[in-house]
Design a protein around this motif. Structure first.
Motif, PDB file in Angstrom:
ATOM      1  N   TRP A  10       9.268  -2.556 -12.737  1.00 28.94           N
ATOM      2  CA  TRP A  10       9.636  -2.268 -11.281  1.00 28.94           C
ATOM      3  C   TRP A  10       8.114  -2.452 -10.880  1.00 28.94           C
ATOM      4  O   TRP A  10       7.227  -2.227 -11.054  1.00 28.94           O
ATOM      5  N   ILE A  11       8.554  -2.441  -9.383  1.00 30.09           N
ATOM      6  CA  ILE A  11       7.384  -3.068  -8.201  1.00 30.09           C
ATOM      7  C   ILE A  11       6.951  -1.872  -7.534  1.00 30.09           C
ATOM      8  O   ILE A  11       5.787  -1.718  -7.368  1.00 30.09           O
ATOM      9  N   PHE A  12       7.840  -1.306  -6.889  1.00 32.13           N
ATOM     10  CA  PHE A  12       7.419  -0.214  -6.063  1.00 32.13           C
ATOM     11  C   PHE A  12       8.460   0.933  -6.045  1.00 32.13           C
ATOM     12  O   PHE A  12       9.684   0.922  -6.325  1.00 32.13           O
ATOM     13  N   LYS A  13       7.989   2.152  -5.500  1.00 29.07           N
ATOM     14  CA  LYS A  13       9.056   3.381  -5.305  1.00 29.07           C
ATOM     15  C   LYS A  13       8.942   3.757  -3.926  1.00 29.07           C
ATOM     16  O   LYS A  13       7.943   3.577  -3.217  1.00 29.07           O
ATOM     17  N   ILE A  14      10.246   3.669  -3.284  1.00 28.76           N
ATOM     18  CA  ILE A  14      10.338   3.827  -1.815  1.00 28.76           C
ATOM     19  C   ILE A  14      11.064   5.219  -1.404  1.00 28.76           C
ATOM     20  O   ILE A  14      12.153   5.262  -2.107  1.00 28.76           O
ATOM     21  N   GLU A  15      10.719   5.809  -0.410  1.00 24.15           N
ATOM     22  CA  GLU A  15      11.386   7.035   0.152  1.00 24.15           C
ATOM     23  C   GLU A  15      12.294   6.427   1.033  1.00 24.15           C
ATOM     24  O   GLU A  15      11.904   5.872   2.133  1.00 24.15           O
ATOM     25  N   LEU A  16      13.546   6.483   0.708  1.00 22.45           N
ATOM     26  CA  LEU A  16      14.703   5.662   1.538  1.00 22.45           C
ATOM     27  C   LEU A  16      14.693   6.258   3.097  1.00 22.45           C
ATOM     28  O   LEU A  16      15.102   7.725   3.168  1.00 22.45           O
ATOM     29  N   GLU A  17      14.715   5.668   4.123  1.00 18.40           N
ATOM     30  CA  GLU A  17      14.834   6.336   5.527  1.00 18.40           C
ATOM     31  C   GLU A  17      16.555   6.245   5.699  1.00 18.40           C
ATOM     32  O   GLU A  17      17.330   6.808   6.210  1.00 18.40           O
ATOM     33  N   GLU A  43       0.766  -1.191   0.102  1.00 17.22           N
ATOM     34  CA  GLU A  43       0.192   0.033   0.001  1.00 17.22           C
ATOM     35  C   GLU A  43       0.864   1.444  -0.177  1.00 17.22           C
ATOM     36  O   GLU A  43       1.793   1.305   0.522  1.00 17.22           O
ATOM     37  N   VAL A  44       0.337   2.084  -0.706  1.00 18.54           N
ATOM     38  CA  VAL A  44       1.127   3.682  -0.767  1.00 18.54           C
ATOM     39  C   VAL A  44       0.884   4.148   0.689  1.00 18.54           C
ATOM     40  O   VAL A  44      -0.034   4.164   1.144  1.00 18.54           O
ATOM     41  N   GLY A  45       2.105   4.727   1.003  1.00 27.24           N
ATOM     42  CA  GLY A  45       2.108   5.473   2.301  1.00 27.24           C
ATOM     43  C   GLY A  45       2.481   4.724   3.471  1.00 27.24           C
ATOM     44  O   GLY A  45       2.784   5.010   4.624  1.00 27.24           O
ATOM     45  N   VAL A  46       2.413   3.274   3.354  1.00 25.98           N
ATOM     46  CA  VAL A  46       3.050   2.068   4.215  1.00 25.98           C
ATOM     47  C   VAL A  46       4.426   2.437   4.690  1.00 25.98           C
ATOM     48  O   VAL A  46       5.312   2.634   3.775  1.00 25.98           O
ATOM     49  N   GLN A  47       4.976   2.518   5.940  1.00 27.76           N
ATOM     50  CA  GLN A  47       6.283   2.737   6.294  1.00 27.76           C
ATOM     51  C   GLN A  47       6.911   1.123   6.671  1.00 27.76           C
ATOM     52  O   GLN A  47       6.304   0.173   7.122  1.00 27.76           O
ATOM     53  N   VAL A  48       8.062   0.651   5.751  1.00 28.60           N
ATOM     54  CA  VAL A  48       8.534  -0.594   6.049  1.00 28.60           C
ATOM     55  C   VAL A  48       9.919  -0.440   6.600  1.00 28.60           C
ATOM     56  O   VAL A  48      10.509   0.566   6.530  1.00 28.60           O
ATOM     57  N   GLU A  49      10.340  -1.575   7.161  1.00 25.45           N
ATOM     58  CA  GLU A  49      11.624  -1.799   7.447  1.00 25.45           C
ATOM     59  C   GLU A  49      12.375  -2.867   6.723  1.00 25.45           C
ATOM     60  O   GLU A  49      11.590  -3.673   6.327  1.00 25.45           O
ATOM     61  N   ALA A  50      13.652  -2.945   6.518  1.00 24.11           N
ATOM     62  CA  ALA A  50      14.446  -3.587   5.893  1.00 24.11           C
ATOM     63  C   ALA A  50      14.132  -5.070   6.376  1.00 24.11           C
ATOM     64  O   ALA A  50      14.264  -5.404   7.735  1.00 24.11           O
ATOM     65  N   GLY A  51      13.663  -6.116   5.540  1.00 26.77           N
ATOM     66  CA  GLY A  51      13.449  -7.473   5.994  1.00 26.77           C
ATOM     67  C   GLY A  51      12.004  -7.667   6.131  1.00 26.77           C
ATOM     68  O   GLY A  51      11.553  -8.884   6.295  1.00 26.77           O
ATOM     69  N   ALA A  77      14.681   0.326   4.420  1.00 20.29           N
ATOM     70  CA  ALA A  77      13.711   0.911   5.020  1.00 20.29           C
ATOM     71  C   ALA A  77      13.161   2.327   4.586  1.00 20.29           C
ATOM     72  O   ALA A  77      14.096   2.742   4.083  1.00 20.29           O
ATOM     73  N   GLY A  78      11.987   2.519   4.859  1.00 20.63           N
ATOM     74  CA  GLY A  78      11.475   3.744   4.103  1.00 20.63           C
ATOM     75  C   GLY A  78       9.943   3.622   4.163  1.00 20.63           C
ATOM     76  O   GLY A  78       9.317   2.935   4.876  1.00 20.63           O
ATOM     77  N   THR A  79       9.439   4.589   3.217  1.00 25.39           N
ATOM     78  CA  THR A  79       7.784   4.695   2.962  1.00 25.39           C
ATOM     79  C   THR A  79       7.470   4.602   1.532  1.00 25.39           C
ATOM     80  O   THR A  79       8.106   5.113   0.521  1.00 25.39           O
ATOM     81  N   ILE A  80       6.761   3.674   1.316  1.00 28.70           N
ATOM     82  CA  ILE A  80       6.507   3.293  -0.048  1.00 28.70           C
ATOM     83  C   ILE A  80       5.622   4.645  -0.586  1.00 28.70           C
ATOM     84  O   ILE A  80       4.601   5.269   0.038  1.00 28.70           O
TER      85      ILE A  80
END
Length: 134
Positions: free
Chosen positions: A109-116, A55-63, A83-86
């Motif tokens: 490509w599958i998603f774009k992520i703003e890297l933390e 989902e767009v806007g979800v924050q994820v961690e590496a792993g 880690a970052g936000t989709i």
């Protein structure tokens, strides 16, 4: 003989990308960074039939598992190596998963992520090529 010719599967490993051991590539040269699966992964999966995008806007961690890829062979989680936000997802790839199989480093490509983390723990192209050719 060049390294490319030694690659017994003759897989593309673009030099401008970074890679995870789970066969996910990251292009941090653009903002937000782009992510997808490698050509090696597409060879292992076979033709993809379904992609469950994050989902767009979800924050994820590496792993974290951020998506699911389904082929005739198996359902496989996509593990995010950073880690970052989709910020964006590739709905075209969701509508037609063959885009990922046919052009994993381009339109697939599958998603774009703003890297933390500005220095994620990823492999360079040479390190990744060794993993998939050994």
């Amino acid at each position: 003989m060049s390294e490319d010719n030694d690659n017994k599967l003759n897989l593309e490993v673009p030099a401008h990308l970074e890679y995870s051991e789970e066969h996910v590539w990251i292009d941090a040269s653009v903002e937000p960074a782009m992510a997808g699966i490698t050509e090696y992964a597409t060879e292992q999966f076979g033709e993809l039939v379904y992609v469950d995008l994050p989902e767009v806007g979800v924050q994820v961690e590496a792993g974290d598992e951020v998506a699911e890829l389904e082929s005739a062979k198996a359902v496989t989680p996509l593990v995010c190596p950073v880690a970052g936000t989709i910020r964006y997802v590739n709905t075209e790839a969701s509508d037609d998963p063959s885009i990922i199989t046919n052009d994993p480093y381009g339109e697939g490509w599958i998603f774009k992520i703003e890297l933390e983390d500005d220095e994620p723990d990823l492999l360079g192209p040479e390190e990744y090529a060794k993993i998939v050719t050994e």
